[in-house]
Design an enzyme around this catalytic site. Structure first.
Site, short mmCIF file in Angstrom:
data_model
loop_
_atom_site.label_atom_id
_atom_site.label_comp_id
_atom_site.label_asym_id
_atom_site.label_seq_id
_atom_site.Cartn_x
_atom_site.Cartn_y
_atom_site.Cartn_z
N LYS A 17 0.07 6.88 8.00
CA LYS A 17 -0.24 5.33 5.65
C LYS A 17 -0.02 6.49 5.01
O LYS A 17 -1.37 7.35 5.00
CB LYS A 17 -1.17 4.37 5.83
CG LYS A 17 -1.00 3.66 4.92
CD LYS A 17 -2.62 3.67 4.73
CE LYS A 17 -2.72 2.35 5.80
NZ LYS A 17 -4.44 1.47 5.22
N ASP A 27 -9.77 -8.59 5.08
CA ASP A 27 -8.42 -8.91 5.42
C ASP A 27 -8.21 -8.99 6.05
O ASP A 27 -6.78 -7.88 7.02
CB ASP A 27 -7.89 -7.93 4.93
CG ASP A 27 -6.25 -7.38 3.96
OD1 ASP A 27 -6.00 -6.63 3.77
OD2 ASP A 27 -5.88 -8.82 3.91
N PHE A 73 1.21 -1.21 0.17
CA PHE A 73 -0.05 -0.35 -0.08
C PHE A 73 0.89 1.18 -0.04
O PHE A 73 -0.06 1.96 -0.16
CB PHE A 73 -1.09 0.40 1.34
CG PHE A 73 -0.30 -0.15 2.50
CD1 PHE A 73 0.65 1.27 3.26
CD2 PHE A 73 0.55 -1.06 3.03
CE1 PHE A 73 1.13 0.80 4.04
CE2 PHE A 73 0.80 -1.22 4.58
CZ PHE A 73 1.23 -0.68 4.80
N GLY A 74 2.08 1.04 0.53
CA GLY A 74 2.93 2.34 0.63
C GLY A 74 3.88 2.11 1.75
O GLY A 74 4.40 1.08 2.07
#
Length: 631
Positions: free
Chosen positions: A381, A464, A363-364
């Protein structure tokens, strides 16, 4: 009847379009990093004043009537001295410009570092839109592309490149041109209207400034046009400086255009991407300038077809900007206004320094930070533009996690959306994610998941569940995080998800086949997670040869968690317990049934799609009875 002509209406229409475009691009001050790259200026984050405005992806500094100068600066200040009394950063910049034509009436263009981005009140035309001196306290450094003769300053060449510090008398200058590969000097006409690239490089250790010029597409010459010993320490030690451009013109017909710009502190500026630059638009501007030379007419007297093209371009630009504003409004309607500015988050993380990096993934990256003027520690994030977690998942996480509160769910504090940057701000979990520690905390996660499935006003399916999405707070309580893939629906109603989402190894068999996420698919992932906790091994991955077990448990607890993990990850969703029952087992509030792996295949596969809660969880007692009988 005479044919219709646009010409009587062109002055009013052009002024209307220009004024509208100028107001639409009144950008708000938004801070950024010590590096910027603009391969074209569409949606660029710049502060504009005077006659400056954006024509789609071209920065025009002098194209407005009745205004003689224009300025464009990055909307955030730069700090060349990170620590008071410390060393001064070197800097590097490159930009591509197109200036004027043969009958050009302008005065020139300059790359500027200045203590203020507001030069509108002190920008006389003969000074390229810059102050004549720093007597009013406004310090500046400029590399000028001068195209007008200034007898006041004893200029002998009206086509030169000069270096100015705090006044318009150049400390060094040279006729515009470049040294070719043989070392021969080649003249360049700054007023040709053709694209030219300029490189400005300052070394703060050797006090050397190099300025290099070349027409496009000639690469950067090895020998600079100007190589000047220059100590800029006192100027660059100012609290902050703004970087940008200034230009001035005596006539509305004179054009000063910037096509691309790259700047970097402490290193070499990133090369411009020629394939991304608006060079075709620059050719159109050059053609327009040549047409003016031949006819000695301004844009208001140009042929109908030329003016119509200009109007169409401006209208497309306005429509694109309005569409972006509608998208921004839609975003804020769903997610609310941004809770943090980019400047706050940039400052909180020391410029997203790797020293405060907590972790990274597909995602980063996640950074630890401290909010300015506060002692609150946060986790940020920073979603990568290449991440599969795009705008839709970003909005989903804000819309869902921003509405729920539970002691075992990570607290979303807010978000920031800056150009292509997507940033989420959470309470910082000082002990990181569960996969970085002994994986032993699952009760809190079960409680949080039970709340999502059973106790909130609607059903939330996480989709998830995995170890890396469980974070630990100061008291080592597990908190479920990352709701980017989560979906919600009413109690008693099936979810409408129709595609597979999640992480391989945690995806239930029926989800992989049917693409339908349910509470049972979350329970399956939780079961895999529990077995991962006991075994210390990921569900998919190669074990380290000879490695010791990474987790140690009380034997009774390990047996309970392992059995419960196998039960939750049953291939048939009908046999998986609901999260309320899982919580009871973990808290010893209910007794686990006799465990028999052979019983995992006793249900007709054709009934695997039925909702688990209706069979196993109508009530705690009934659930235990059914399970006991089945075992």
């Amino acid at each position: 009847m005479a044919p219709f002509s646009w010409e009587p209406y062109l002055p009013a229409l052009v002024c209307l379009c220009l004024t509208t475009a100028h107001h639409l691009y009144a950008s708000e001050v938004t801070p950024g990093m010590d590096e910027l790259v603009y391969n074209g200026f569409f949606n660029a984050d710049l502060d504009l004043d005077g006659s400056a405005f954006l024509i789609h992806d071209v920065l025009s500094l002098t194209s407005m009537p009745d205004v003689t100068s224009g300025h464009a600066f990055a909307s955030y200040p730069l700090s060349f001295q990170k620590i008071l009394g410390g060393s001064i950063s070197s800097f590097s910049s490159t930009f591509m410009v197109a200036i004027g034509s043969q009958h050009y009436e302008g005065d020139g263009l300059a790359f500027v570092l200045t203590s203020t981005s507001d030069l509108s009140e002190n920008s006389p035309v003969q000074f390229l839109g810059l102050p004549s001196s720093s007597s009013d306290g406004r310090v500046f450094f400029a590399v000028e592309l001068d195209t007008v003769l200034n007898p006041e300053f004893n200029d002998t060449d009206s086509n030169h490149v000069g270096i100015n510090v705090n006044r318009l008398i150049s400390v060094d200058s040279h006729t515009a041109g470049f040294y070719d590969s043989t070392g021969e000097f080649q003249n360049v006409d700054l007023r040709s209207g053709k694209p030219m690239q300029v490189w400005v490089d300052y070394d703060s250790k050797s006090y050397l400034l190099n300025v290099t010029l070349a027409p496009h597409p000639i690469p950067k010459p090895e020998l600079p046009l100007l190589s000047t010993p220059l100590n800029l320490s006192s100027l660059l030690s100012s609290s902050s400086l703004y970087a940008g451009f200034s230009a001035a013109s005596d006539k509305f017909t004179s054009g000063h255009y910037v096509l691309g710009w790259s700047f970097r502190l402490g290193g070499e500026a990133q090369p411009l991407g020629y394939s991304q630059l608006p060079l075709e638009r620059a050719k159109a501007l050059e053609y327009h300038a040549q047409f003016q030379d031949e006819t000695h007419m301004s844009i208001l007297g140009a042929p109908t077809i030329t003016a119509a093209v200009v109007l169409i371009v401006l209208w497309v630009f306005i429509c694109c900007h309005l569409r972006k504003r509608r998208e921004d409004k839609e975003f804020e309607t769903m997610c609310g206004p941004p809770s943090f500015t980019y400047k706050e988050l940039f400052t909180a993380t020391d410029g997203f320094d790797d020293k405060v990096l907590l972790g990274k993934g597909g995602f980063g990256r996640v950074y630890k930070g401290v909010l300015p003027n506060s002692t609150q520690t946060i986790a940020i994030k920073r979603v990568s533009p290449e991440s599969k977690q795009g705008k839709r998942e970003f909005m989903a996480e804000i819309a869902i996690l921003g509405r729920v509160r539970h002691r075992n769910l990570v607290q979303l504090l807010g978000y920031c959306r800056y150009r292509k940057e997507l940033l989420l701000v959470y309470d910082c979990m000082p002990n990181g994610s569960l996969d970085s520690y002994l994986l032993r905390i699952i009760k809190g996660v079960a409680s949080g998941l039970c709340y999502l499935h059973e106790d909130w006003e609607r059903v939330i399916i996480h989709r998830d569940i995995k170890a890396s999405n469980v974070l630990l707070d100061n008291a080592m309580n597990g908190r479920l995080s990352d709701f980017g893939l989560a979906r919600l629906h009413d109690h008693g109603v099936d979810a409408h998800t129709t595609h597979v989402a999640g992480t391989w190894g945690y995806i239930a068999p029926e989800l992989a086949r049917l693409g339908k996420a349910t509470k049972a698919t979350d329970v399956f992932a939780f079961g895999i997670f529990m077995m991962e906790v006991v075994c210390g091994k990921r569900p998919i991955g190669r074990s380290v040869a000879g490695g010791e077990p990474s987790l140690y448990y009380d034997q009774e607890d390990a047996e309970l968690v392992l059995k419960l993990g196998l039960l939750c990850s049953d291939s048939l969703p009908k046999l998986r317990p609901c999260m309320r029952l899982v919580t009871l087992y973990l808290e010893r509030g209910a007794r686990m049934p006799e465990f028999c792996p052979a019983s995992l295949c006793t249900i007709d596969p054709g009934e695997e799609g039925k909702e688990i809660d209706q069979v196993l969880c109508p009530s705690g007692a009934t659930t235990i009875t059914v399970l006991s009988a089945g075992r």
